[in-house]
Structure formats: C-alpha cells, structure tokens
Design an enzyme around this catalytic site. Structure first.
Site, mmCIF file in Angstrom:
data_model
loop_
_atom_site.group_PDB
_atom_site.id
_atom_site.type_symbol
_atom_site.label_atom_id
_atom_site.label_comp_id
_atom_site.label_asym_id
_atom_site.label_seq_id
_atom_site.Cartn_x
_atom_site.Cartn_y
_atom_site.Cartn_z
ATOM 1 N N GLU A 1 -0.056 -4.654 23.464
ATOM 2 C CA GLU A 1 0.752 -3.572 23.866
ATOM 3 C C GLU A 1 0.495 -2.799 25.092
ATOM 4 O OE1 GLU A 1 0.887 -1.282 20.178
ATOM 5 O OE2 GLU A 1 2.080 -3.038 19.212
ATOM 6 N N GLY B 1 0.838 -1.437 0.074
ATOM 7 C CA GLY B 1 0.088 0.126 0.087
ATOM 8 C C GLY B 1 0.812 1.283 0.055
ATOM 9 N N GLY C 1 6.117 3.963 15.060
ATOM 10 C CA GLY C 1 6.408 4.298 13.619
ATOM 11 C C GLY C 1 5.759 5.789 13.263
ATOM 12 N N ARG D 1 1.016 -4.391 12.523
ATOM 13 C CA ARG D 1 0.265 -4.891 13.733
ATOM 14 C C ARG D 1 0.858 -6.158 14.275
ATOM 15 N NH1 ARG D 1 -1.125 -0.160 13.838
ATOM 16 N NH2 ARG D 1 -3.293 0.537 14.138
ATOM 17 N N HIS E 1 6.079 0.875 19.534
ATOM 18 C CA HIS E 1 4.696 1.245 18.370
ATOM 19 C C HIS E 1 5.254 2.864 18.252
ATOM 20 C CE1 HIS E 1 0.547 0.519 16.823
ATOM 21 N NE2 HIS E 1 1.187 1.189 16.003
HETATM 22 C C1 GLV Z 1 -0.579 3.650 13.954
HETATM 23 O O1 GLV Z 1 -0.407 2.222 14.338
HETATM 24 C C2 GLV Z 1 -1.759 3.605 13.032
HETATM 25 O O2 GLV Z 1 -2.301 2.966 12.846
HETATM 26 O O3 GLV Z 1 -1.611 4.998 12.763
#
Ligand code: GLV
Length: 325
Positions: A267, A156, A288, A238, A286
């Site tokens: 988490e 994606g 990112g 995930r 987590h």
């Molecule tokens: C982060 O994990 C999101 O889904 O934005």
C-alpha cells in the site's frame, strides 16, 4: 532536573497531543522515510532514542534497532504490528505497544458495509446510473442478504462485532479460528466450521485474523478454489494474508463473484494496479479505522502507551510478542 527521554515520532499528532509529548519528552518529529535514510543529525537522535511512536510504515528489525540501540518501546498507532519482526524484538527485549479495542466498531462497520454493497451491487448500480444505462433498461438483480452464510476467518474483537452486525441483517454466521471460541458459540454469535468448510460454505467470506509469519499468504489458489462461484471475499485485515495474484486470477476469471478490499499487499496501490480494473471489486484505501473519533481514540492510546513506557510505568496495551509469533 532529570533528562527527558528522547522519543521519535512519525505518527500524526494533533496539536494538543504534540504539546503533551513535547512537554514530557525530548520529542523528535520525523517521518518513516527519514528514519529509513537519516541524515547525520537524525542518525544521532536515533542513537539516543528510547521510545518510538509510529505508524506501521516503519519496519522494526535488526537493522533498525542497530541504528536505535537504546530503544526500549515501539508504540504503534495501529492495532496491527506486522511491521515488527517478533523474533528480533523478543531477543532484544524491545516492548511493542498497539491500540486494541478502540477501533473495533469502525473496522467492523467497513467489513459489514462492503459485504452489503457487494451483495446488493451498490457500486455497480451507482456506475449504471451515472453512465446513463438506466434509460436503456433495468439494472440486473442483486441478492438477498438475509439467509446467506457469512464466514469469518478469525473471531477476535472485530470478528465478533461483524458477527453481531451480520446477524441483524439475517445472515447465518460461521467462523473458523485455530482455537475455538466457546464463548462466541455459546452466545449464539457464530457456529464453528473447519477451515476448508468455511471457505466452501460461505456466501461471504470475511478475513479477521492478524498478519503473522503463519498467516502470510495463507489464503491462496487452494482456498479460492474451495469457494462458491457466487461467493464474495472481504478483507479488512491485512493484504499480506492473501496471495494477491491468486485473488486477481479468480476475480478476473469469474471463479468467485467479487471482492471488497480495504487492504492490499503493498500500500498504497497505484491507479493502474490490476485490482483497479476489475469491475467486481470494491476498493478502499485502508480506512477501516479512519474516522475522526476512532483515530483520535487510537492516537490518544498510542501516546499514553509510549509515555507510560518511557516514564517507567506499565503501558495499557503491550503486545505479547511470544504468543503472537
Ligand atoms: C490498521 O490497519 C491497524 O492495524 O490499526
């Protein structure tokens, strides 16, 4: 004057956006824990709420919607929406909004950085120096990145940016997704491989698909057995996509070389979680999308989404729940 719509907010709002939401709605600032076990006053506000601006810690299911019977929109402060029971929101006609697009580069950066750190042993070498091992002899060699194969499971927006970054480092990029991405192939971003071949041929395997009922637990012992012993596994999507016990087993037994994980099944994980004791694993909490700029863009979009929906306009980012299910 028209009554202002009641909106529950668990997402962290910067002051200026809190003022904006408070001016345009009857805002109820609360938390995921409070919504799970509301006192009488909050339970009453939940009955009136038409909007919810939230992190993915709030589960949207029949039980929640029974307690918020007027809810029309859930605006997630996240691109993911695995906190939502898709069948339930379709049946009850609750709109789900998310924050696609604005976090792609930040997440792609973390996936790319983790694969580089794994290949070049950055974290092991950091420990090597700090523990005083350098004075006793040279560190083990790491690996060339250029010429290796990166397999992207999913292609994606984020996967494409990882492909671009990886190509700049000389990686060969392959991908698998159920519907082939002819555009990415034509642009020379990545070659298509069947799913099993992707696991078997990749030196780095990076996950870029959403967590859905179909993908939950879909990477397990079978997939890890296909991977090369020298290969690294990276997950910034995930944790629930992976059978974590199977991953821990192959990492512990050295059946793959290592892993970089920004996401786990449950988490936050405690410091004594089995993943924390594995020397061949890089762990991130987590984060990112957790840069100042990206989180600001995400919360602005999440606020615009919820305000548009409760004010009767079309939000910018509405999840197609039928397609996603
Ligand atoms: C982060 O994990 C999101 O889904 O934005």
């Amino acid at each position: 004057m028209r009554e202002r719509p009641t909106v529950l907010v668990t997402a962290p709002l910067p002051d200026d956006l809190r003022d904006l939401v408070a001016a345009r709605t009857d805002m109820v600032a609360t938390t995921a824990d409070a919504l799970a076990a509301p006192d009488e006053a909050l339970a009453q506000r939940m009955k009136e709420a038409v909007g919810l601006l939230t992190t993915i810690r709030v589960k949207i299911d029949d039980d929640f919607l029974d307690r918020c019977p007027k809810l029309k929109v859930v605006s997630n402060f996240a691109v993911g929406f695995d906190n939502v029971d898709l069948e339930v929101v379709q049946r009850r006609q609750v709109m789900i909004c998310n924050t696609p697009g604005v976090l792609d580069a930040a997440v792609a950066d973390i996936a790319t950085v983790m694969l580089l750190c794994l290949g070049r042993r950055i974290f092991q070498n950091d420990r090597f120096v700090r523990e005083g091992s350098w004075a006793k002899g040279p560190a083990p060699y790491s690996l060339d990145i250029a010429g290796k194969t990166l397999g992207l499971l999913g292609m994606g927006r984020i996967g494409r940016l990882v492909a671009e970054r990886a190509r700049a480092f000389g990686l060969k990029v392959a991908y698998y997704k159920p519907n082939r991405d002819g555009e990415a192939e034509a642009a020379g971003l990545a070659n298509y491989l069947e799913r099993d071949a992707l696991f078997a041929e990749s030196d780095f395997l990076s996950v870029h698909c959403p967590l859905t009922p179909k993908t939950r637990g879909s990477i397990g012992a079978r997939e890890f057995a296909l991977m090369k012993k020298s290969a690294f596994f990276v997950n910034t999507a995930r944790g629930g996509i992976v059978d974590e016990a199977a991953l821990i087993a192959v990492l512990r037994e050295g059946r793959i070389a290592g892993a970089g994980l920004d996401v786990m099944v449950k988490e936050p994980i405690p410091g004594d979680h089995p993943l924390c004791s594995l020397p061949n694993v890089i762990l991130q909490p987590h984060i990112g999308s957790a840069t100042h700029e990206t989180r600001r863009a995400m919360i602005e979009l999440a606020v615009r989404n919820v305000l548009a929906a409760v004010e009767g306009r079309q939000p910018e980012a509405v999840v197609d729940t039928a397609k996603a299910a």
